[in-house]
Design a protein around this motif. Structure first.
Motif, PDB file in Angstrom:
ATOM      1  N   CYS A   9      -7.906  59.331 141.441  1.00 56.70           N
ATOM      2  CA  CYS A   9      -6.555  60.139 141.486  1.00 56.70           C
ATOM      3  C   CYS A   9      -5.707  59.853 140.279  1.00 56.70           C
ATOM      4  O   CYS A   9      -5.937  58.955 139.516  1.00 56.70           O
ATOM      5  CB  CYS A   9      -5.671  59.729 142.646  1.00 56.70           C
ATOM      6  SG  CYS A   9      -6.673  59.707 144.354  1.00 56.70           S
ATOM      7  N   LYS A  10      -4.944  61.008 139.832  1.00 53.12           N
ATOM      8  CA  LYS A  10      -3.915  60.901 138.823  1.00 53.12           C
ATOM      9  C   LYS A  10      -2.665  59.954 139.128  1.00 53.12           C
ATOM     10  O   LYS A  10      -2.176  59.985 140.136  1.00 53.12           O
ATOM     11  CB  LYS A  10      -3.423  62.305 138.671  1.00 53.12           C
ATOM     12  CG  LYS A  10      -2.414  62.293 137.294  1.00 53.12           C
ATOM     13  CD  LYS A  10      -1.947  63.563 136.953  1.00 53.12           C
ATOM     14  CE  LYS A  10      -1.029  63.533 136.025  1.00 53.12           C
ATOM     15  NZ  LYS A  10      -0.382  64.816 135.660  1.00 53.12           N
ATOM     16  N   PRO A  11      -2.504  58.720 138.213  1.00 55.15           N
ATOM     17  CA  PRO A  11      -1.438  58.003 138.722  1.00 55.15           C
ATOM     18  C   PRO A  11      -0.109  58.516 138.497  1.00 55.15           C
ATOM     19  O   PRO A  11       0.064  59.405 137.899  1.00 55.15           O
ATOM     20  CB  PRO A  11      -1.574  56.858 137.557  1.00 55.15           C
ATOM     21  CG  PRO A  11      -2.460  57.344 136.366  1.00 55.15           C
ATOM     22  CD  PRO A  11      -3.257  58.528 136.956  1.00 55.15           C
ATOM     23  N   ILE A  12       0.757  58.163 139.184  1.00 58.45           N
ATOM     24  CA  ILE A  12       2.146  58.571 139.172  1.00 58.45           C
ATOM     25  C   ILE A  12       3.163  57.302 139.659  1.00 58.45           C
ATOM     26  O   ILE A  12       2.632  56.751 140.333  1.00 58.45           O
ATOM     27  CB  ILE A  12       2.668  59.983 140.046  1.00 58.45           C
ATOM     28  CG1 ILE A  12       3.867  60.309 139.812  1.00 58.45           C
ATOM     29  CG2 ILE A  12       2.011  59.590 141.541  1.00 58.45           C
ATOM     30  CD1 ILE A  12       4.029  61.619 140.245  1.00 58.45           C
ATOM     31  N   VAL A  13       4.159  57.227 138.860  1.00 59.84           N
ATOM     32  CA  VAL A  13       5.155  56.200 139.097  1.00 59.84           C
ATOM     33  C   VAL A  13       6.216  56.648 139.926  1.00 59.84           C
ATOM     34  O   VAL A  13       6.880  57.675 139.308  1.00 59.84           O
ATOM     35  CB  VAL A  13       5.622  55.323 137.720  1.00 59.84           C
ATOM     36  CG1 VAL A  13       6.785  54.407 138.105  1.00 59.84           C
ATOM     37  CG2 VAL A  13       4.584  54.945 137.075  1.00 59.84           C
ATOM     38  N   VAL A  14       6.670  56.125 141.058  1.00 58.41           N
ATOM     39  CA  VAL A  14       7.837  56.457 141.966  1.00 58.41           C
ATOM     40  C   VAL A  14       9.127  55.340 141.770  1.00 58.41           C
ATOM     41  O   VAL A  14       8.865  54.253 142.053  1.00 58.41           O
ATOM     42  CB  VAL A  14       7.385  56.444 143.384  1.00 58.41           C
ATOM     43  CG1 VAL A  14       8.442  57.095 144.128  1.00 58.41           C
ATOM     44  CG2 VAL A  14       6.194  57.518 143.569  1.00 58.41           C
ATOM     45  N   LEU A  15       9.894  55.710 141.260  1.00 48.11           N
ATOM     46  CA  LEU A  15      11.244  54.592 140.760  1.00 48.11           C
ATOM     47  C   LEU A  15      12.257  54.952 141.792  1.00 48.11           C
ATOM     48  O   LEU A  15      12.665  55.645 142.413  1.00 48.11           O
ATOM     49  CB  LEU A  15      11.680  55.319 139.396  1.00 48.11           C
ATOM     50  CG  LEU A  15      10.793  55.232 138.056  1.00 48.11           C
ATOM     51  CD1 LEU A  15      11.073  55.991 137.261  1.00 48.11           C
ATOM     52  CD2 LEU A  15      10.251  53.663 138.010  1.00 48.11           C
ATOM     53  N   ASP A  16      12.216  53.402 142.366  1.00 46.66           N
ATOM     54  CA  ASP A  16      13.414  53.192 143.136  1.00 46.66           C
ATOM     55  C   ASP A  16      14.855  52.925 142.517  1.00 46.66           C
ATOM     56  O   ASP A  16      14.714  52.439 141.152  1.00 46.66           O
ATOM     57  CB  ASP A  16      13.258  52.007 144.076  1.00 46.66           C
ATOM     58  CG  ASP A  16      14.147  51.615 145.018  1.00 46.66           C
ATOM     59  OD1 ASP A  16      14.923  52.270 145.506  1.00 46.66           O
ATOM     60  OD2 ASP A  16      14.285  50.359 145.314  1.00 46.66           O
ATOM     61  N   THR A  17      15.890  52.983 143.044  1.00 45.55           N
ATOM     62  CA  THR A  17      17.224  52.686 142.372  1.00 45.55           C
ATOM     63  C   THR A  17      17.166  51.150 141.746  1.00 45.55           C
ATOM     64  O   THR A  17      17.460  50.899 140.635  1.00 45.55           O
ATOM     65  CB  THR A  17      18.304  52.636 143.341  1.00 45.55           C
ATOM     66  OG1 THR A  17      18.196  53.885 144.056  1.00 45.55           O
ATOM     67  CG2 THR A  17      19.625  52.241 142.753  1.00 45.55           C
ATOM     68  N   SER A  18      16.480  50.129 142.474  1.00 43.36           N
ATOM     69  CA  SER A  18      16.457  48.892 141.948  1.00 43.36           C
ATOM     70  C   SER A  18      15.560  49.016 140.591  1.00 43.36           C
ATOM     71  O   SER A  18      15.719  47.932 139.675  1.00 43.36           O
ATOM     72  CB  SER A  18      15.810  47.743 143.030  1.00 43.36           C
ATOM     73  OG  SER A  18      14.553  48.313 142.977  1.00 43.36           O
ATOM     74  N   ALA A  19      14.673  49.535 140.522  1.00 42.14           N
ATOM     75  CA  ALA A  19      13.906  49.858 138.975  1.00 42.14           C
ATOM     76  C   ALA A  19      15.070  50.047 137.936  1.00 42.14           C
ATOM     77  O   ALA A  19      14.829  49.309 136.651  1.00 42.14           O
ATOM     78  CB  ALA A  19      12.707  50.694 139.115  1.00 42.14           C
ATOM     79  N   PHE A  20      15.798  51.032 138.145  1.00 44.47           N
ATOM     80  CA  PHE A  20      16.978  51.424 137.034  1.00 44.47           C
ATOM     81  C   PHE A  20      17.691  50.326 136.966  1.00 44.47           C
ATOM     82  O   PHE A  20      18.152  49.838 135.699  1.00 44.47           O
ATOM     83  CB  PHE A  20      17.521  52.635 137.218  1.00 44.47           C
ATOM     84  CG  PHE A  20      16.600  53.771 137.250  1.00 44.47           C
ATOM     85  CD1 PHE A  20      16.292  54.398 136.247  1.00 44.47           C
ATOM     86  CD2 PHE A  20      15.960  54.356 138.526  1.00 44.47           C
ATOM     87  CE1 PHE A  20      15.267  55.501 135.823  1.00 44.47           C
ATOM     88  CE2 PHE A  20      15.102  55.557 138.549  1.00 44.47           C
ATOM     89  CZ  PHE A  20      14.782  56.142 137.126  1.00 44.47           C
ATOM     90  N   VAL A  21      18.317  49.554 137.979  1.00 47.49           N
ATOM     91  CA  VAL A  21      19.393  48.556 137.848  1.00 47.49           C
ATOM     92  C   VAL A  21      18.585  47.241 137.135  1.00 47.49           C
ATOM     93  O   VAL A  21      19.420  46.576 136.380  1.00 47.49           O
ATOM     94  CB  VAL A  21      19.723  48.109 139.127  1.00 47.49           C
ATOM     95  CG1 VAL A  21      20.576  46.855 139.187  1.00 47.49           C
ATOM     96  CG2 VAL A  21      20.512  49.270 139.864  1.00 47.49           C
ATOM     97  N   ALA A  22      17.343  47.134 137.482  1.00 47.47           N
ATOM     98  CA  ALA A  22      16.761  45.855 136.679  1.00 47.47           C
ATOM     99  C   ALA A  22      16.354  46.193 135.231  1.00 47.47           C
ATOM    100  O   ALA A  22      15.782  45.481 134.451  1.00 47.47           O
ATOM    101  CB  ALA A  22      15.310  45.726 137.249  1.00 47.47           C
ATOM    102  N   GLY A  23      16.520  47.560 134.685  1.00 45.40           N
ATOM    103  CA  GLY A  23      16.420  47.735 133.343  1.00 45.40           C
ATOM    104  C   GLY A  23      15.349  48.669 132.855  1.00 45.40           C
ATOM    105  O   GLY A  23      14.854  48.765 131.816  1.00 45.40           O
ATOM    106  N   TYR A  24      14.372  49.273 133.920  1.00 46.77           N
ATOM    107  CA  TYR A  24      13.193  50.032 133.835  1.00 46.77           C
ATOM    108  C   TYR A  24      13.493  51.128 132.799  1.00 46.77           C
ATOM    109  O   TYR A  24      14.685  51.823 133.115  1.00 46.77           O
ATOM    110  CB  TYR A  24      12.638  50.614 134.981  1.00 46.77           C
ATOM    111  CG  TYR A  24      11.515  51.340 134.936  1.00 46.77           C
ATOM    112  CD1 TYR A  24      10.102  50.779 134.795  1.00 46.77           C
ATOM    113  CD2 TYR A  24      11.538  52.728 134.601  1.00 46.77           C
ATOM    114  CE1 TYR A  24       9.098  51.488 134.325  1.00 46.77           C
ATOM    115  CE2 TYR A  24      10.556  53.434 134.509  1.00 46.77           C
ATOM    116  CZ  TYR A  24       9.238  52.757 134.318  1.00 46.77           C
ATOM    117  OH  TYR A  24       8.044  53.678 134.374  1.00 46.77           O
TER     118      TYR A  24
END
Length: 178
Positions: A9-24
């Protein structure tokens, strides 16, 4: 985390709010990335990461996509099974539903989140996750709710917030494996 190395399968990243808050930083990955409208709404209230989010969306590096109602409904069963349904926010549920929908569309989703309830339900439905600012969960947790005063136990999906015997607010703890 679940093992999806067998999946072409083709990889895809699903981003949560905490990812952005942690600096992603969405620009740090070549993998396709997606988040949900409710995550976007939460981030728009946080001015520190708002600019990074808006730039990623405008440049096409990050897509905002809502899951279908069918998948929102389907997330409730596994969330109830592990006892995390009352801990999941609407945003969390939307994120998990989107990951499940993407999985069934042939993608290999990986959720980026520090939220243990999201991680626990993701593990239950066979979706990979990665934590940024925490260690993340190591194994699937099944919860039991209990009264800290009289020690009566309730099922993890009990709708009651207070003990039916003494009225004390219920707490939760991992179910012990026998």
């Amino acid at each position: 985390m679940s093992n999806q190395t067998d999946c072409p399968c083709k990889p895809i990243v699903v981003l949560d709010t905490s990812a952005f808050v942690a600096g992603y930083d969405p620009f740090s990955s070549a993998t396709e990335q997606v988040t949900t409208p409710k995550v976007e709404a939460e981030i728009r209230r946080n001015s520190m990461v708002k600019m990074r989010l808006e730039t990623a969306i405008e440049s096409g590096k990050l897509k905002v996509q809502a899951p279908s109602q069918e998948f929102l409904n389907r997330i409730r069963t596994p969330a109830n099974k592990v006892g995390d349904s009352f801990k999941l926010s609407e945003t969390d549920t939307e994120l998990l539903a989107l990951a499940l929908e993407l999985k069934e569309q042939g993608f290999a989703p990986r959720i980026v989140t520090d939220d243990y309830s999201i991680q626990n339900v993701a593990r239950q439905i066979g979706i990979e996750f990665v934590a940024l600012a925490t260690y993340g969960i190591k194994k699937l947790l099944e919860w039991v709710r209990y009264c800290p005063a009289c020690h009566k136990e309730y099922s993890a999906d009990s709708k009651s917030k207070e003990c039916l015997i003494c009225g004390t607010e219920l707490k939760r703890k991992p179910r012990r494996k026998s």
